[in-house]
Design a protein around this motif. Structure first.
Motif, short mmCIF file in Angstrom:
data_model
loop_
_atom_site.label_atom_id
_atom_site.label_comp_id
_atom_site.label_asym_id
_atom_site.label_seq_id
_atom_site.Cartn_x
_atom_site.Cartn_y
_atom_site.Cartn_z
N PHE A 1 9.67 17.66 -8.84
CA PHE A 1 8.93 16.51 -8.34
C PHE A 1 9.21 15.30 -9.23
N ALA A 2 9.78 14.27 -8.64
CA ALA A 2 9.95 13.04 -9.40
C ALA A 2 8.68 12.21 -9.30
N VAL A 3 8.09 12.22 -8.12
CA VAL A 3 6.83 11.53 -7.90
C VAL A 3 5.93 12.47 -7.10
N ARG A 4 4.66 12.49 -7.47
CA ARG A 4 3.76 13.46 -6.82
C ARG A 4 2.50 12.78 -6.33
N GLU A 5 2.33 12.71 -5.02
CA GLU A 5 1.09 12.22 -4.41
C GLU A 5 0.60 10.93 -5.05
N ALA A 6 1.43 9.94 -5.05
CA ALA A 6 1.05 8.67 -5.64
C ALA A 6 0.50 7.74 -4.57
N SER A 7 -0.73 7.26 -4.79
CA SER A 7 -1.32 6.31 -3.87
C SER A 7 -1.77 5.09 -4.64
N LEU A 8 -1.55 3.93 -4.06
CA LEU A 8 -1.84 2.69 -4.79
C LEU A 8 -2.01 1.55 -3.81
N GLU A 9 -2.87 0.60 -4.16
CA GLU A 9 -3.00 -0.62 -3.37
C GLU A 9 -2.83 -1.82 -4.27
N VAL A 10 -1.95 -2.71 -3.89
CA VAL A 10 -1.73 -3.92 -4.67
C VAL A 10 -2.10 -5.12 -3.82
N SER A 11 -2.98 -5.98 -4.36
CA SER A 11 -3.43 -7.13 -3.57
C SER A 11 -2.43 -8.26 -3.60
N ASP A 12 -2.55 -9.10 -2.60
CA ASP A 12 -1.70 -10.27 -2.51
C ASP A 12 -1.88 -11.16 -3.74
N GLY A 13 -0.80 -11.49 -4.38
CA GLY A 13 -0.87 -12.37 -5.54
C GLY A 13 -1.14 -11.66 -6.85
N GLU A 14 -1.23 -10.34 -6.82
CA GLU A 14 -1.53 -9.60 -8.03
C GLU A 14 -0.25 -9.32 -8.82
N TYR A 15 -0.41 -9.27 -10.15
CA TYR A 15 0.71 -8.89 -11.01
C TYR A 15 0.36 -7.55 -11.62
N LYS B 1 0.85 -1.19 0.00
CA LYS B 1 0.00 0.00 0.00
C LYS B 1 0.89 1.24 0.00
N LEU B 2 0.62 2.10 -0.98
CA LEU B 2 1.35 3.37 -1.03
C LEU B 2 0.37 4.48 -0.72
N VAL B 3 0.77 5.34 0.24
CA VAL B 3 -0.14 6.43 0.62
C VAL B 3 0.54 7.76 0.35
N ASN B 4 0.04 8.46 -0.66
CA ASN B 4 0.50 9.82 -0.94
C ASN B 4 2.02 9.98 -1.03
N ILE B 5 2.65 9.12 -1.80
CA ILE B 5 4.10 9.20 -1.90
C ILE B 5 4.50 10.38 -2.78
N THR B 6 5.39 11.20 -2.24
CA THR B 6 5.93 12.32 -3.02
C THR B 6 7.44 12.27 -2.88
N LYS B 7 8.15 12.51 -3.99
CA LYS B 7 9.60 12.59 -3.93
C LYS B 7 10.06 13.83 -4.67
N TYR C 1 3.52 0.73 2.93
CA TYR C 1 3.17 -0.40 3.78
C TYR C 1 3.34 -1.69 3.03
N ILE C 2 4.01 -2.63 3.64
CA ILE C 2 4.10 -3.97 3.05
C ILE C 2 3.51 -4.94 4.05
N ASP C 3 2.43 -5.64 3.60
CA ASP C 3 1.70 -6.53 4.50
C ASP C 3 1.25 -5.76 5.74
N ASN C 4 0.74 -4.59 5.49
CA ASN C 4 0.20 -3.74 6.56
C ASN C 4 1.21 -3.21 7.56
N LYS C 5 2.49 -3.43 7.27
CA LYS C 5 3.50 -2.91 8.18
C LYS C 5 4.17 -1.70 7.54
N LEU C 6 4.32 -0.64 8.31
CA LEU C 6 4.98 0.55 7.77
C LEU C 6 6.47 0.27 7.59
N VAL C 7 6.95 0.37 6.38
CA VAL C 7 8.35 0.00 6.14
C VAL C 7 9.27 1.21 5.89
#
Lengths: 533, 368, 366
Positions: free
Chosen positions: C17-31, C5-11, C61-67
């Motif tokens: 700005f290389a990355v601007r407010e990017a949010s995304l959710e990827v499910s387990d097993g998804e390609y 899970k990516l929440v509002n990533i900005t770099k 977040y990876i597997d719901n853990k803040l990394v």
């Protein structure tokens, strides 16, 4: 125009050919063949058992010291190079500059400064005897003056290194320490070997400063100087010949062995290495590195400042500027050194450039270019004093070439490699497509060089020339071997320190001090010019 | 008069023949694509023509003149390398003006020519930029402008679109060929992208391991591939092994594995001869049931992939072979899921028959 | 439970700005694939997930853990680099087992696992060979095997097929998808090749200039894109500027350069629009029949693309439409200059509001 001429195959052959001829006939052959002319004299030494033993011991010690010092330098310089290459911040920049200091200071100044420093240190620790001129001091000196060289090479390696390998290792689960040990260092092995060899060569070759701190101890160069002073021709020839042959052999050996040598990467101790990667371990490692650096490299190098300043205020300065007493010869020597330096630089740039391009670009035949590449290294492998001895014999047999010209030729020979290497490396780093595209757009070979190659490699051209110049001014060994009447500044200072020429302590300090100042000033000016270009 | 002609040219690097006995012509004003996999010798070919390397054997003629001994700067053939090789220390303007300047034009004229060229490329406002400051597509246009400004009529392009993103490549390739044609240039364009070659070339030369496999118009090469390699490399094909069981006047019957038989129009192979039947992916139809078409083969859908304009099916035939079908999504009323039983078929006219290669199909198709 | 899970990533790098407010959710097993032009930020975003780049803002977040505070080696991710980077001083086996060696696993076990992985990627080579002895494709496979062996459940691929020829790319990308699905891994794959992305992904993330433009399934994004950029990036599209002049229950009528174009879309009065249709959905007829959504034009260009013919039809007021037809030996290829009718089936026309930044800017692929 000249450009049009460069298209002609014959002209190109002429240019490259003369460059090659210059290299073989003036740079490579004389040092190798000079001693052969006096080979019979070499065997004289065996009639004198004591001298023979001394000679043998001196040669063995040369290699032993070189090996030990190089290993110590590698070990100490690695963490320092790591610091400089990877950290950021103002203090890191000052460290970067500080590391260069022993490199910039002429080695004779380093020698004298070390002599004074360790003498004082010994006095303070109450064990004067340990730090008297002798083996210990030689080791400390060699460690100090090779240190910056090794650091620079390693920093260069770290900076051009593809960090992605290390990063890959990290993503695969390796702690920073493990990643560096199992991936980075093995990949950089050729660079590590090169750094080792550089330190090795310097230790083997250095004469002036070693003579100052050697006292009764003798390594190869010291023995040769002593033999020359005492007029023993035979032992001189013998040791020079052996040094020339053995240094080339040892280098080839180390290069080959170095390539096979595998750093240990089988076993990994994850928990230990993770702990070694921790901030506290890193901090303590950095602390030790800095202490070693300051104590063994910086302090001995800068110690000369104190007596130098003292000499300014006790009237010696006035005498110096008035050219009274020994000072007239001093200033002549300085002038001589700089003249020789300029001449050597000019010769090397003009004659070395085509050869550098040849090595980098022209496919004369893969193995031939590789061979020339290896041969170009010979002048810095051979200890410079042995080289000087050989050269004086060589040019002497051609019906006395004036000493001045022999000096210029010997300084040119010794510094030749630096320029050619620097330029060849820069050109090799340039993609050939740029020159290819330029040629098909209608540019003749000289135009391509003028408008494409040279502008792109200009920093390396300049850096190479600066290296040649500073090295030439610094040189003692060859100068000692060749000089009869004329003395370059470093040679004169060795005499001053050793007492061969009687001067006061203040005069010594000031003499060395002036040399340091002029060196700094020259380097500063050159760097400013480089930045403008 | 042909603009470029190679006669029996061979170039060796050590033991390896990078170019092996190659002969061909390029007519004045022609846009020729040299198509081949990496390592086929395409770059070497361009470098030989440019004069950056000399052939070990053979002759090279440019505009009727033998140029074997002539230096690159005198051949008037501009070489544009893969990564463009823009001079990093010069601005776009400086780069483009380099050619005319080197050929002796006055500085004023050279700069004027350069400005005109860059305006033509719609880069008029970026003339003062350094290559590193420009995007990939812009760099490509500067490289092209540089070549055009040099007044040369022969352009040698080494994968000119290779460094660009996939979509950009498609957009720019039409612009590239249009520009070259408008300028009346003769172009040798080297690429490994077969669609690119088909779309821009007047003629295509297929190169493999230093040898010419086939030469012809895009239409010709695609519809009449003379070897399995070309059938595979250009456009892709399905290959079915079989043995000729019947041979008549208007066609033959080939028996595939497990006794399945297919009809083909080919009559050039003998009875009992081992052959390979090649069918293009777009010629293979996938249907839910038999429709009594010729050459029907039963099988099971292994995978279905949506490719935008196309849908690709990989089908495992009951005969044990694998066959792929690629059809317009628009013309696929029904989509089949993996595991579904289907019938594939193709028309006898769409099958090409080749002699079975001695070293086997997979070795034969290897791109080395 | 989402795997990533990516929440509002900005770099930001300075002001850029290389990355601007990017949010995304990827499910387990998804390609999933992240696509976009060079410089769009896809690689930067990927590196934020790996931990090689620290985001200026936002959480990973990876597997719901803040990394966010964790270094790469502690995130449990297998990463295949753009430049492959097999360790040149180790042979293939040592490379592939590296992930286990650094964890202190016993050698026999590591070897067995490595062999399994090599079999899975179908790399039947002498394990003692060194990377420099392998072909590009083989090296890529070894790099993937190495990433898998490191026992991670998340596989990140950064333009891994860059150096390969088209055929090798297609084959390898399919093999990797199969591998990922067989092993039940979650995969995030960065590429600039939209065809590659469509052929392997469950979902695609489209990026431009640091932002996530749109996310969807390959078919969804291709057939029903919500952004002009998506439409243009995922394959050639015809864009026609026009104005809505009338709205009927059956749809809106749009005036494109003087010709009424009838569209069956939910009527929302928008003034300035862009009508888009893919080349393969446009019909070309030689006999003029007239009718709705039909225009008369001339063939401007014909390009033979193998299985497809691409026509460029010039319509009266210097508007060009690209058309794609399957080429088959039975129908003839139209010639340049020939007069034809162009028909746009209303069900395949997609309507966009005219973009604020202008059509050219919205379409821009760089």
């Amino acid at each position: 125009m000249l450009d049009r001429l460069s298209s002609k195959r014959e002209i190109r052959l002429l240019v490259y050919g003369s460059s090659l001829a210059f290299f073989f006939l003036l740079v490579l052959l004389p040092p190798l063949t000079g001693v052969l002319l006096r080979l019979e004299q070499a065997t004289e030494i065996f009639s004198n058992a004591e001298l023979a033993a001394r000679a043998q011991s001196a040669i063995v010690w040369s290699f032993a010291i070189a090996t030990l010092v190089s290993m110590l330098d590698l070990g100490a310089a690695l963490p320092m190079a790591w610091l400089i290459a990877r950290r950021r911040g103002a203090w890191r920049d000052s460290l970067d500059t500080l590391v260069d200091i022993p490199f910039i200071i002429p080695t004779v100044a380093l020698g004298f400064s070390s002599l004074l420093f360790w003498g004082q240190a010994g006095g303070m620790l109450g064990s004067r005897s340990v730090f008297q001129p002798g083996l210990t001091l030689v080791l400390l000196l060699h460690f100090a003056f090779s240190y910056p060289v090794v650091v620079r090479v390693l920093v260069g390696e770290f900076q051009t290194y593809q960090r992605t390998y290390e990063v890959v290792a990290r993503t695969l689960g390796a702690s920073p320490f493990t990643a560096v040990r199992t991936v980075t260092l093995p990949i950089l092995k050729p660079g590590l070997v090169a750094a080792f060899l550089l330190a090795f060569a310097r230790s083997l070759s250095e004469t002036g400063a070693t003579v100052m701190v050697a006292g009764a101890f003798e390594n190869g160069p010291v023995f040769i100087k002593n033999a020359k002073d005492a007029g023993f021709q035979g032992p001189l020839v013998f040791v020079s010949t052996v040094l020339i042959l053995s240094s080339v052999l040892v280098f080839a050996l180390i290069s080959i062995v170095g390539r096979r040598f595998k750093l240990p990467l089988r076993r990994v101790w994850p928990s230990l290495e993770t702990r070694l990667s921790s901030p506290s371990s890193v901090a303590s490692r950095d602390a030790v590195t800095l202490i070693v650096f300051l104590l063994f490299v910086v302090a001995p190098s800068l110690f000369i400042v104190l007596p130098g300043v003292q000499a300014i205020f006790d009237g010696t300065l006035g005498m110096a500027l008035n050219r009274t007493g020994p000072w007239s010869q001093y200033w002549n020597s300085i002038a001589l050194s700089y003249t020789i330096g300029l001449a050597a630089t000019l010769l090397n740039v003009l004659a070395g450039l085509p050869l550098a391009l040849l090595i980098a670009r022209v496919r004369v035949g893969g193995s031939i270019t590789a061979a020339i590449d290896a041969l170009v290294n010979v002048p810095i492998i051979i200890p410079s004093i042995a080289l000087g001895v050989s050269l004086s014999f060589f040019w002497g047999s051609f019906g006395s070439l004036p000493e001045f010209w022999v000096l210029i030729l010997s300084h040119t020979t010794i510094t030749y490699t630096y320029f050619v290497r620097a330029v060849a490396a820069a050109v090799q780093g340039m993609p050939t497509e740029l020159e290819d595209a330029a040629r098909t757009l209608g540019a003749r070979p000289l135009t391509v060089f003028r408008r494409i190659t040279a502008p792109i490699i200009k920093y390396s051209l300049l850096a190479g020339a600066i290296m040649v110049f500073t090295r030439a001014i610094d040189e003692t060994g060859a100068a000692v071997a060749v000089s009869r009447e004329l003395k370059t500044a470093p040679v004169l200072l060795v005499d001053w320190v050793r007492g061969t020429v009687a001067v006061t302590a203040s005069e010594r300090a000031l003499g060395i001090g002036f040399l340091v100042i002029t060196s700094f000033a020259t380097l500063l000016v050159l760097r400013l010019i480089a930045r403008r270009v | 008069m042909p603009s470029v002609r190679l006669v029996d040219v061979t170039k060796r690097f050590g033991e390896v023949e990078a170019i092996d006995d190659v002969s061909f012509q390029v007519v004045d004003g022609e846009y020729l694509c040299v198509l081949g996999p990496t390592g086929s010798g395409k770059t070497t070919l361009l470098r030989l023509i440019a004069g950056l390397t000399r052939p070990d054997q053979g002759k090279i003629y440019i505009d009727g003149k033998l140029v074997n001994e002539i230096d690159p700067e005198d051949r008037n053939a501009v070489y544009v390398p893969q990564q463009y090789a823009l001079f990093p220390h010069m601005t776009a303007l400086g780069n483009v003006a380099f050619g005319p300047l080197s050929r002796g034009r006055s500085r004023q004229r050279a700069l004027k020519t350069a400005q005109t060229m860059l305006d033509m490329m719609r880069l008029g406002s970026r003339v003062g930029a350094f290559p590193q400051e420009l995007s990939g597509g812009m760099q490509q246009r500067v490289a092209l402008a540089r070549g055009l400004a040099s007044d040369s009529k022969l352009l040698l392009l080494d994968e000119p679109l290779g460094a660009l993103d996939a979509r950009l490549r498609v957009e720019l390739r039409y612009q590239l060929s249009k520009l070259a044609r408008e300028a009346g240039l003769t172009v040798l364009h080297v690429t490994h992208d077969q669609e690119e070659a088909l779309s821009v070339a007047d003629r295509v030369l297929v190169l493999r391991s230093g040898r010419i496999q086939q030469a012809g118009t895009p239409f010709n090469i695609y519809n009449n591939p003379q070897s399995i390699f070309v059938a595979d490399f250009v456009g892709g094909s399905n290959f079915l092994e079989g043995i000729v069981r019947e041979r008549g006047r208007d066609g033959s019957t080939v028996e595939l594995r497990e006794g399945y038989k297919v009809r083909v129009r080919d009559v050039s192979h003998l009875l009992q001869e081992r052959v390979v039947v090649a069918v293009r992916l777009e010629s293979v139809h996938v249907r839910a049931h038999s429709e009594f078409n010729p050459n029907e083969l039963p099988g099971e859908i292994l995978s279905r992939v949506f490719l935008g304009a196309f849908v690709r099916y990989d089908v495992g035939l009951d005969s044990g072979d694998m066959i792929a079908s690629r059809v317009f999504f628009r013309h696929s009323p029904e989509l089949f899921d993996a595991g579904r039983r289907v019938v594939v078929d193709f028309s006898p006219e769409d099958a090409t028959v080749y002699t079975y290669p001695y070293i086997g199909i997979s070795r034969e198709l290897e791109v080395i | 439970m989402p795997e990533v899970k990516l929440v509002n990533i900005t770099k930001k790098y300075g002001e850029i700005f290389a990355v601007r407010e990017a949010s995304l959710e990827v499910s387990d097993g998804e390609y999933i694939s992240m696509i976009g032009p060079s410089g769009c930020g896809k690689t930067t975003l990927l590196k934020c997930i790996v931990g090689l780049i620290e985001p200026t803002e936002g959480e990973v977040y990876i597997d719901n853990k803040l990394v966010n505070p964790l270094p790469p080696e502690s995130r449990g991710i297998g990463y295949v680099f753009q430049e492959i980077n097999l360790f040149p001083h180790m042979n293939v086996l040592e490379n592939v087992t590296y992930g286990l060696t650094v964890k202190g696993r016993p050698r026999m076990r590591s070897r067995a696992v490595a062999q399994e992985a090599l079999d899975m990627v179908k790399l039947p080579i002498e394990e003692k060979s060194f990377p420099r002895e392998l072909s590009g494709g083989a090296r890529q496979k070894a790099a993937v095997a190495r990433a898998i062996v490191s026992e991670s459940k998340l596989l990140l691929l950064d333009e891994p097929f860059g150096a390969l020829d088209t055929r090798a790319r297609t084959d390898l990308s399919h093999q990797i998808r199969r591998l990922v699905k067989d092993l039940g891994l979650t995969a995030i794959h960065v590429t600039h090749d939209q065809e590659e992305a469509m052929s392997v992904s469950d979902r695609i993330v489209v990026m431009k200039a640091g932002r996530i433009v749109e996310v969807g399934t390959p078919a969804g994004l291709y057939l029903s894109p919500k952004q002009i950029f998506t439409a243009n990036f995922l394959g050639e599209t015809n864009f026609l500027e026009g104005r809505v002049v009338d709205t009927t229950p059956e749809g809106s009528v749009i005036d494109v350069h003087g010709t009424p174009l009838h569209l069956r879309v939910p009527s929302e009065i928008r003034k300035h629009v862009v009508a888009a249709i893919r080349p393969e959905f446009v019909d070309v007829r030689t006999e003029s029949k007239g009718g709705e959504n039909t225009w008369r034009g001339r063939i401007e260009a014909t390009v033979f693309l193998g299985s497809v013919i691409r026509y460029k039809v010039l319509l009266g007021n210097d508007v060009s439409i690209a058309v794609r037809y399957p080429s088959s030996t039975t129908s003839r290829i139209l010639e340049i200059g020939e007069s034809v009718d162009v028909y746009l089936p209303p069900e395949h026309v997609i309507l966009f509001a005219y973009p604020d930044e202008g059509l050219d800017e919205a379409r821009e692929l760089e």
